[in-house]
Design an enzyme around this catalytic site. Structure first.
Site, mmCIF file in Angstrom:
data_model
loop_
_atom_site.group_PDB
_atom_site.id
_atom_site.type_symbol
_atom_site.label_atom_id
_atom_site.label_comp_id
_atom_site.label_asym_id
_atom_site.label_seq_id
_atom_site.Cartn_x
_atom_site.Cartn_y
_atom_site.Cartn_z
ATOM 1 N N SER A 207 0.812 -1.207 0.000
ATOM 2 C CA SER A 207 0.000 0.000 0.000
ATOM 3 C C SER A 207 0.858 1.274 0.000
ATOM 4 C CB SER A 207 -0.943 -0.083 1.204
ATOM 5 O OG SER A 207 -1.921 0.896 1.159
ATOM 6 N N ASP A 373 -9.150 -3.542 -5.277
ATOM 7 C CA ASP A 373 -8.985 -4.438 -4.119
ATOM 8 C C ASP A 373 -9.801 -3.951 -2.920
ATOM 9 O OD1 ASP A 373 -7.570 -2.350 -2.926
ATOM 10 O OD2 ASP A 373 -5.606 -3.321 -3.069
ATOM 11 N N HIS A 407 -7.445 -5.591 -0.258
ATOM 12 C CA HIS A 407 -6.243 -4.847 0.096
ATOM 13 C C HIS A 407 -5.531 -5.511 1.289
ATOM 14 C CE1 HIS A 407 -3.994 -1.144 -0.453
ATOM 15 N NE2 HIS A 407 -4.008 -0.919 0.844
#
Ligand code: NAG
Ligand code: NAG
Ligand code: NAG
Ligand code: NAG
Ligand code: NAG
Length: 432
Positions: A207, A373, A407
């Protein structure tokens, strides 16, 4: 021949059959020789921060000033135990975490009287949380999976936590926090390489860690990158920002922040004061002039972001800082010129557009989802393929998609973790 680049869409069936071999169970307490060292950069809110209060600190309530007498360092982010026991501490956290802009220095600073430091730089200890929600959102499970594959903390496995309230900054922009991070990461990488027979390192990010690492690489001299970085493995890269952040920003007017609630809450915690919030806004380079916020009278795209910011109550000063600090960086997505693998989740509904019909930003918007995601849109990953994968100077670029992976699932689902570790081991074994 051009540089090798490929896109791979795995199926869950394939993932289920993937097992990495060369990882004997006995490898837990000893690093397996021959592996390239791994440096991990976690996502947003996944680095713990300590704080210390000085005489200059003016507590919003007397309870928030109690720590001043103690003088010592205490865990500011995330002291889950304290929050569970005493939710009244939340305003203290909020006050001690917020940032101010120092006009004289042209840079962001902690609130007056608050000193902070990242916990345990160089190790992965900073990514371990008591909070059960943070456990699956941060890199603890990936650390365990890498340990199962022969990696050992402090020998060939290292962590680079960073103060996630601050953003990466372009060269020439005053940015004490990012500059400090860059020099510490440079030294960490050099030391990790020296400890491992001068092997170059593999940088693995999740991320927001990807944004930090990409800008770090851009600002490191090319010969240094080639000498020290074997591979850049980017999980769930949100480089280029996200429409979801427009809902976060609008929520400072009083509307609900977006789900998933953890991210919404953590972003809202800074109440717009965090340098990073404008940095997360959708980049015109990725999103162009497509309407992202739709109202009856006017639409807002990444290209007229300053008008949107004005509409949700940002001051001229805040908008100027968006233009001078955040925007130049998000317009500058380009190849890091070290081998790179992106692993991304797709098939999960992800905020793509927001409709506030009456342009009333205190109301809950109607959300239109796209692919991604759940946090990062597919569009961001396609932009990396376009700007990095297609650059003839980029030595190697591979994009792997894992269907139906969120995610956080990328770093907590067993099947996804297996694939991630396989890609890291492949990068370690690659001969070029
Ligand atoms: C968390 O907060 C509690 C209560 O304020 C305190 O006793 C504890 O020391 C803090 N934890 C850390 C690691 O600083
Ligand atoms: C958040 O910021 C806004 C605008 O600066 C301010 O009006 C509001 O009081 C702040 N909220 C909190 C909880 O600090
Ligand atoms: C805003 O965007 C929507 C969807 O693309 C479009 O239908 C509408 O006409 C636009 N409205 C304005 C005022 O431009
Ligand atoms: C905006 O929405 C809020 C909440 O529904 C409402 O109280 C307020 O009156 C609305 N403002 C305007 C200008 O319509
Ligand atoms: C993803 O999930 C959807 C809905 O649960 C399902 O229909 C689809 O087959 C799944 N796709 C894969 C590749 O597993």
């Amino acid at each position: 021949m051009g540089p090798p680049r490929q896109r791979i869409i795995t199926t869950l069936l394939l993932i289920a059959t993937l097992f990495f071999s060369g990882a004997p169970a006995a490898a837990h307490d000893q690093a397996t020789p021959g592996l390239h060292p791994v440096i991990l950069l976690p996502g947003y809110s996944c680095s713990q921060l300590d704080a210390r209060l000085t005489d200059d600190y003016e507590p919003p309530t007397p309870a928030c000033g109690v720590r001043k007498q103690g003088r010592g360092w205490f865990r500011l982010w995330e002291n889950y135990t304290a929050l569970q026991e005493d939710p009244a501490l939340l305003p203290c956290y909020q006050d001690q975490l917020h940032l101010v802009y120092d006009h004289a220095a042209g840079d962001y600073r902690n609130a007056p009287g608050v000193e902070t430091r990242v916990v345990s730089f160089g190790t992965t200890r900073s990514f371990r949380f008591d909070d059960p929600v943070q456990k699956n959102a941060c890199l603890e499970r990936l650390v365990e999976a890498l340990e199962g594959a022969g990696y050992k903390e402090g020998s060939n496995l290292f962590g680079a936590p960073y103060d996630f309230r601050y953003a990466p900054a372009a060269p020439g922009v005053a940015a004490r926090s990012f500059a400090g991070f860059r020099s510490r990461l440079t030294r960490l990488i050099e030391r990790a390489s020296e400890m491992n027979g001068n092997k170059p390192v593999i940088i693995v990010t999740h991320s927001f860690g990807g944004d930090y690492a990409l800008e770090f690489l851009h600002q490191s001299p090319l010969p240094w990158r080639r000498r020290y970085v074997k591979h850049f493995v980017v999980l769930c890269a949100g480089i280029g920002g996200s429409p979801l952040i427009m809902q976060v920003v609008a929520s400072t007017m009083g509307s609900p922040p977006p789900p998933p609630t953890l991210l919404g809450t953590v972003l809202s915690l800074g109440n717009r004061s965090f340098e990073v919030i404008p940095f997360f806004l959708p980049s015109p380079k990725v999103y162009g002039d497509r309407p992202l916020v739709i109202t009856r009278a006017k639409n807002y795209s990444a290209e007229n972001m300053p008008e949107f910011l004005a509409a949700v109550g940002f001051s001229d000063d805040e908008i100027a800082r968006y233009r001078t600090r955040a925007l130049p960086l998000t317009l500058n997505i380009r190849a890091p010129l070290v081998p790179m693998t992106c692993i991304s989740g797709i098939g999960v509904p992800t905020i793509d557009r927001l409709v506030y019909s009456d342009a009333n930003f205190t109301e809950k918007p109607q959300v239109v989802n796209g692919d991604g995601d759940g946090i990062v849109n597919l569009e961001n990953v396609l932009a990396l393929e376009r700007f990095i994968g297609n650059d003839p100077a980029q030595p190697y670029f591979k994009s792997v998609f894992i269907p139906n992976t969120t995610h956080n699932g990328m770093i907590s689902d067993d099947s996804a973790l297996k694939l991630v570790v396989t890609e890291i081991l492949k990068a370690s074994q690659a001969t070029s």
